[in-house]
Design a protein around this motif. Structure first.
Motif, mmCIF file in Angstrom:
data_model
loop_
_atom_site.group_PDB
_atom_site.id
_atom_site.type_symbol
_atom_site.label_atom_id
_atom_site.label_comp_id
_atom_site.label_asym_id
_atom_site.label_seq_id
_atom_site.Cartn_x
_atom_site.Cartn_y
_atom_site.Cartn_z
ATOM 1 N N ASP A 195 14.196 -10.260 -6.157
ATOM 2 C CA ASP A 195 14.277 -10.338 -4.695
ATOM 3 C C ASP A 195 15.447 -9.443 -4.290
ATOM 4 O OD1 ASP A 195 14.823 -10.906 -2.052
ATOM 5 O OD2 ASP A 195 14.327 -13.026 -2.253
ATOM 6 N N ASP B 103 9.709 -5.486 -7.189
ATOM 7 C CA ASP B 103 8.999 -6.308 -6.196
ATOM 8 C C ASP B 103 9.259 -7.760 -6.563
ATOM 9 O OD1 ASP B 103 6.249 -5.552 -4.255
ATOM 10 O OD2 ASP B 103 6.786 -7.637 -4.646
ATOM 11 N N GLU C 111 6.064 -5.659 6.036
ATOM 12 C CA GLU C 111 5.812 -6.844 6.858
ATOM 13 C C GLU C 111 7.088 -7.608 7.194
ATOM 14 O OE1 GLU C 111 2.871 -8.379 8.039
ATOM 15 O OE2 GLU C 111 2.149 -6.325 7.758
ATOM 16 N N ARG D 84 2.255 -7.890 -8.685
ATOM 17 C CA ARG D 84 2.388 -6.470 -8.320
ATOM 18 C C ARG D 84 3.145 -5.715 -9.408
ATOM 19 N NH1 ARG D 84 2.054 -6.210 -1.859
ATOM 20 N NH2 ARG D 84 -0.158 -6.683 -1.950
ATOM 21 N N ARG E 122 0.837 -1.217 0.000
ATOM 22 C CA ARG E 122 0.000 0.000 0.000
ATOM 23 C C ARG E 122 0.860 1.251 0.000
ATOM 24 N NH1 ARG E 122 -2.737 -1.990 5.180
ATOM 25 N NH2 ARG E 122 -0.593 -2.683 5.238
HETATM 26 P P1 ADP Z 1 2.363 -2.321 3.063
HETATM 27 O O1 ADP Z 1 2.170 -2.522 4.544
HETATM 28 O O2 ADP Z 1 2.832 -0.923 2.699
HETATM 29 O O3 ADP Z 1 1.163 -2.749 2.224
HETATM 30 P P2 ADP Z 1 3.719 -4.824 2.592
HETATM 31 O O4 ADP Z 1 4.763 -5.259 3.542
HETATM 32 O O5 ADP Z 1 2.371 -5.496 2.662
HETATM 33 O O6 ADP Z 1 3.595 -3.249 2.663
HETATM 34 O O7 ADP Z 1 4.227 -5.000 1.089
HETATM 35 C C1 ADP Z 1 5.551 -5.094 0.818
HETATM 36 C C2 ADP Z 1 5.828 -5.439 -0.640
HETATM 37 O O8 ADP Z 1 7.232 -5.720 -0.685
HETATM 38 C C3 ADP Z 1 5.085 -6.686 -1.158
HETATM 39 O O9 ADP Z 1 4.560 -6.404 -2.434
HETATM 40 C C4 ADP Z 1 6.196 -7.744 -1.255
HETATM 41 O O10 ADP Z 1 6.037 -8.609 -2.376
HETATM 42 C C5 ADP Z 1 7.456 -6.894 -1.428
HETATM 43 N N1 ADP Z 1 8.643 -7.571 -0.915
HETATM 44 C C6 ADP Z 1 8.790 -8.162 0.295
HETATM 45 N N2 ADP Z 1 10.030 -8.688 0.403
HETATM 46 C C7 ADP Z 1 10.686 -8.418 -0.759
HETATM 47 C C8 ADP Z 1 11.982 -8.704 -1.268
HETATM 48 N N3 ADP Z 1 12.866 -9.383 -0.546
HETATM 49 N N4 ADP Z 1 12.312 -8.272 -2.507
HETATM 50 C C9 ADP Z 1 11.412 -7.590 -3.248
HETATM 51 N N5 ADP Z 1 10.181 -7.287 -2.840
HETATM 52 C C10 ADP Z 1 9.798 -7.689 -1.609
#
Ligand code: ADP
Length: 217
Positions: A52, A32, A76, A37, A12
């Motif tokens: 990643d 991401d 998260e 996404r 978000r």
């Molecule tokens: P918010 O609370 O703002 O919604 P989230 O933690 O739910 O944030 O979303 C984090 C985003 O980061 C997700 O789309 C997830 O796929 C992405 N993400 C998490 N870990 C990694 C990573 N190691 N590399 C790339 N993207 C990541």
């Protein structure tokens, strides 16, 4: 030349940062690990890449060090947020801005070199609380732990009075920095300046003093 941004994590918060930057005409790389996404942003961002970001090679391959500002919006998964930030600073990215879930997470991020840590949920919560205490509070900017600048909508309490009449500095320990009246802004208000209903006061002070003023406003 315009600054180049990268946003890692399209939840978000990251999604909203990326959208706002694109709407303002900036070039934005979004990253991401979630393919869906990235699909959702393929028509919005300048470049959208599935990766990643805890993988140093993958980040390096993206040429991430060429970006002026990288926003890490992984909320998260604290471990991924920390590892990503560490790698970005080791790759010499100039400015790394990171979203933290809580104070401890924020502290770790600063220790490993984050340039700025933001707490969007906490800050929004604080804004909402202020607007609940007084519907006349339009905005608040935290300056330090205990000091802020607030924008107060001048209601009955202020209306028709001069700054001298109100005596805010002596009574509340706060300073009125500016008075906005419609399109005009008075950035050096004098004691004799009169406030009209509907004006907006920009006030700086200790949070306890500002709270007393807000309760009056
Ligand atoms: P918010 O609370 O703002 O919604 P989230 O933690 O739910 O944030 O979303 C984090 C985003 O980061 C997700 O789309 C997830 O796929 C992405 N993400 C998490 N870990 C990694 C990573 N190691 N590399 C790339 N993207 C990541």
């Amino acid at each position: 030349m315009k600054k180049q941004f990268a946003v890692i994590g399209l939840g978000r918060f990251g999604g909203s940062v990326a959208r706002a930057l694109c709407e303002m005409g900036y070039e934005v790389l979004v990253v991401d690990k979630n393919e869906q996404r990235i699909q959702d942003f393929s028509n919005i961002a300048t470049h959208a890449v599935v990766a990643d970001t805890t993988d140093e090679e993958a980040l390096n391959a993206l040429g991430i060090r060429n970006f002026d500002i990288v926003v890490v919006a992984i909320g998260e998964d604290i471990q991924s947020s920390i590892l990503t930030t560490l790698i970005l600073k080791e790759l010499d990215v100039q400015t790394v801005v990171v979203k933290a879930r809580n104070a401890l997470h924020g502290k770790v991020l600063y220790k490993i070199g984050a340039d700025k840590v933001v707490y969007p949920e906490r800050d929004m919560g604080i804004r909402v609380v202020h607007s609940l205490i007084s519907p006349n509070i339009l905005d608040i900017i935290e300056l330090a732990d205990d000091y802020s600048i607030v924008e107060i909508h001048a209601g009955e309490f202020f209306s028709g009075k001069t700054l001298k009449d109100l005596d805010i500095r002596a009574k509340f320990g706060c300073n009125v920095m500016a008075i906005k009246s419609g399109d005009r802004i008075n950035i050096a208000p004098l004691a004799s300046d009169r406030i009209n209903e509907g004006d907006i006061l920009v006030v700086i002070g200790h949070n306890d003093d500002l709270q007393r003023l807000e309760e009056k406003a």
